[in-house]
Design a protein around this motif. Sequence first.
Motif, PDB file in Angstrom:
ATOM      1  N   LYS A  24       0.631  -1.273  -0.098  1.00  0.00           N
ATOM      2  CA  LYS A  24       0.075   0.068   0.140  1.00  0.00           C
ATOM      3  C   LYS A  24       0.702   1.032   0.032  1.00  0.00           C
ATOM      4  O   LYS A  24       0.587   2.083  -0.685  1.00  0.00           O
ATOM      5  N   PHE A  25       1.964   1.222   0.833  1.00  0.00           N
ATOM      6  CA  PHE A  25       2.892   2.275   0.879  1.00  0.00           C
ATOM      7  C   PHE A  25       3.564   2.655  -0.551  1.00  0.00           C
ATOM      8  O   PHE A  25       3.475   3.607  -0.925  1.00  0.00           O
ATOM      9  N   ALA A  26       3.929   1.625  -1.204  1.00  0.00           N
ATOM     10  CA  ALA A  26       4.724   1.702  -2.565  1.00  0.00           C
ATOM     11  C   ALA A  26       3.628   2.261  -3.544  1.00  0.00           C
ATOM     12  O   ALA A  26       3.847   3.116  -4.269  1.00  0.00           O
ATOM     13  N   LEU A  27       2.146   1.697  -3.466  1.00  0.00           N
ATOM     14  CA  LEU A  27       1.228   2.229  -4.189  1.00  0.00           C
ATOM     15  C   LEU A  27       1.080   3.684  -4.086  1.00  0.00           C
ATOM     16  O   LEU A  27       1.078   4.367  -5.055  1.00  0.00           O
ATOM     17  N   GLN A  28       0.883   4.123  -2.816  1.00  0.00           N
ATOM     18  CA  GLN A  28       0.517   5.409  -2.522  1.00  0.00           C
ATOM     19  C   GLN A  28       1.675   6.372  -2.712  1.00  0.00           C
ATOM     20  O   GLN A  28       1.371   7.533  -3.075  1.00  0.00           O
ATOM     21  N   PHE A  29       2.786   5.728  -2.663  1.00  0.00           N
ATOM     22  CA  PHE A  29       4.158   6.620  -2.838  1.00  0.00           C
ATOM     23  C   PHE A  29       4.374   6.643  -4.472  1.00  0.00           C
ATOM     24  O   PHE A  29       5.367   7.204  -4.744  1.00  0.00           O
ATOM     25  N   GLY A  30       3.866   5.712  -4.903  1.00  0.00           N
ATOM     26  CA  GLY A  30       4.069   5.825  -6.365  1.00  0.00           C
ATOM     27  C   GLY A  30       5.408   5.471  -6.690  1.00  0.00           C
ATOM     28  O   GLY A  30       6.180   5.840  -7.891  1.00  0.00           O
ATOM     29  N   ILE A  31       5.943   4.245  -6.244  1.00  0.00           N
ATOM     30  CA  ILE A  31       7.156   3.756  -6.316  1.00  0.00           C
ATOM     31  C   ILE A  31       7.094   2.066  -6.397  1.00  0.00           C
ATOM     32  O   ILE A  31       6.219   1.738  -5.662  1.00  0.00           O
ATOM     33  N   ASP A  32       7.850   1.439  -6.918  1.00  0.00           N
ATOM     34  CA  ASP A  32       7.861   0.104  -6.987  1.00  0.00           C
ATOM     35  C   ASP A  32       8.123  -0.725  -5.731  1.00  0.00           C
ATOM     36  O   ASP A  32       9.078  -0.297  -5.110  1.00  0.00           O
ATOM     37  N   ARG A  33       7.306  -1.532  -5.361  1.00  0.00           N
ATOM     38  CA  ARG A  33       7.363  -2.316  -4.190  1.00  0.00           C
ATOM     39  C   ARG A  33       8.702  -3.067  -3.759  1.00  0.00           C
ATOM     40  O   ARG A  33       9.183  -2.649  -2.855  1.00  0.00           O
ATOM     41  N   SER A  37      11.293  -2.424  -0.732  1.00  0.00           N
ATOM     42  CA  SER A  37      11.709  -3.471  -0.118  1.00  0.00           C
ATOM     43  C   SER A  37      13.161  -3.442   0.035  1.00  0.00           C
ATOM     44  O   SER A  37      13.885  -3.806   1.259  1.00  0.00           O
ATOM     45  N   GLY A  38      13.859  -3.153  -1.112  1.00  0.00           N
ATOM     46  CA  GLY A  38      15.189  -3.087  -1.118  1.00  0.00           C
ATOM     47  C   GLY A  38      15.796  -1.968  -0.235  1.00  0.00           C
ATOM     48  O   GLY A  38      16.848  -2.266   0.388  1.00  0.00           O
ATOM     49  N   ILE A  39      15.149  -0.859  -0.076  1.00  0.00           N
ATOM     50  CA  ILE A  39      15.605   0.336   0.674  1.00  0.00           C
ATOM     51  C   ILE A  39      15.435  -0.162   2.157  1.00  0.00           C
ATOM     52  O   ILE A  39      16.326  -0.054   2.879  1.00  0.00           O
ATOM     53  N   GLU A  40      14.349  -0.762   2.560  1.00  0.00           N
ATOM     54  CA  GLU A  40      14.114  -1.054   3.718  1.00  0.00           C
ATOM     55  C   GLU A  40      14.992  -2.046   4.394  1.00  0.00           C
ATOM     56  O   GLU A  40      15.275  -2.487   5.642  1.00  0.00           O
ATOM     57  N   ARG A  41      15.445  -2.895   3.605  1.00  0.00           N
ATOM     58  CA  ARG A  41      16.486  -3.931   3.755  1.00  0.00           C
ATOM     59  C   ARG A  41      18.148  -3.410   3.696  1.00  0.00           C
ATOM     60  O   ARG A  41      18.829  -4.173   3.938  1.00  0.00           O
ATOM     61  N   GLY A  42      17.973  -2.116   3.448  1.00  0.00           N
ATOM     62  CA  GLY A  42      19.436  -1.506   3.338  1.00  0.00           C
ATOM     63  C   GLY A  42      20.367  -2.025   2.306  1.00  0.00           C
ATOM     64  O   GLY A  42      21.482  -1.930   2.064  1.00  0.00           O
ATOM     65  N   ALA A  43      19.601  -2.493   1.239  1.00  0.00           N
ATOM     66  CA  ALA A  43      19.938  -3.162   0.075  1.00  0.00           C
ATOM     67  C   ALA A  43      20.430  -2.070  -1.081  1.00  0.00           C
ATOM     68  O   ALA A  43      21.014  -2.305  -2.001  1.00  0.00           O
ATOM     69  N   ARG A  44      19.882  -0.795  -0.898  1.00  0.00           N
ATOM     70  CA  ARG A  44      19.783   0.095  -1.871  1.00  0.00           C
ATOM     71  C   ARG A  44      20.564   1.478  -1.589  1.00  0.00           C
ATOM     72  O   ARG A  44      20.453   1.612  -0.472  1.00  0.00           O
TER      73      ARG A  44
END
Lengths: 70, 70
Positions: A24-33, A37-44
């Motif tokens: 939902k956050f990705a949709l609302q934010f207009g960015i790919d889920r 996920s990659g940013i939240e994992r510290g992988a980006r």
Amino acid sequence: MDVLQRLGQNIRRLRRARGLAQEKFALQFGIDRTYVSGIERGARNPTVTVVQRFADALDVPIAELFAEIE
Amino acid sequence: MDVLQRLGQNIRRLRRARGLAQEKFALQFGIDRTYVSGIERGARNPTVTVVQRFADALDVPIAELFAEIE
């Protein structure tokens, strides 16, 4: 913990505090889920303006996304 | 003021407070002086890890580089 992991954990914490599932956050934010996920994992390693968009979406100052994790 | 301008002004303020000319700071920090100049002017959109390197070089928490400008 490196800065990217800390950023990811702060975004995840704030997102969950707002009761938003990643999808939902990705949709609302207009960015790919998977990017969220990659940013939240510290992988980006996002640019400053992308981090600012997350701060705006979570309605917090950008500095808060770099706060130390207790 | 957008986030890149604010970041640039904070880096410039902290660099000058440490009495470092841009040239010396760039040399000490191992980065091209024109890149430092571009970031200080708010004309560059660095990644989080580059901003962390600036924070380390200035010996401040990364969040301080995003502080509101009084």
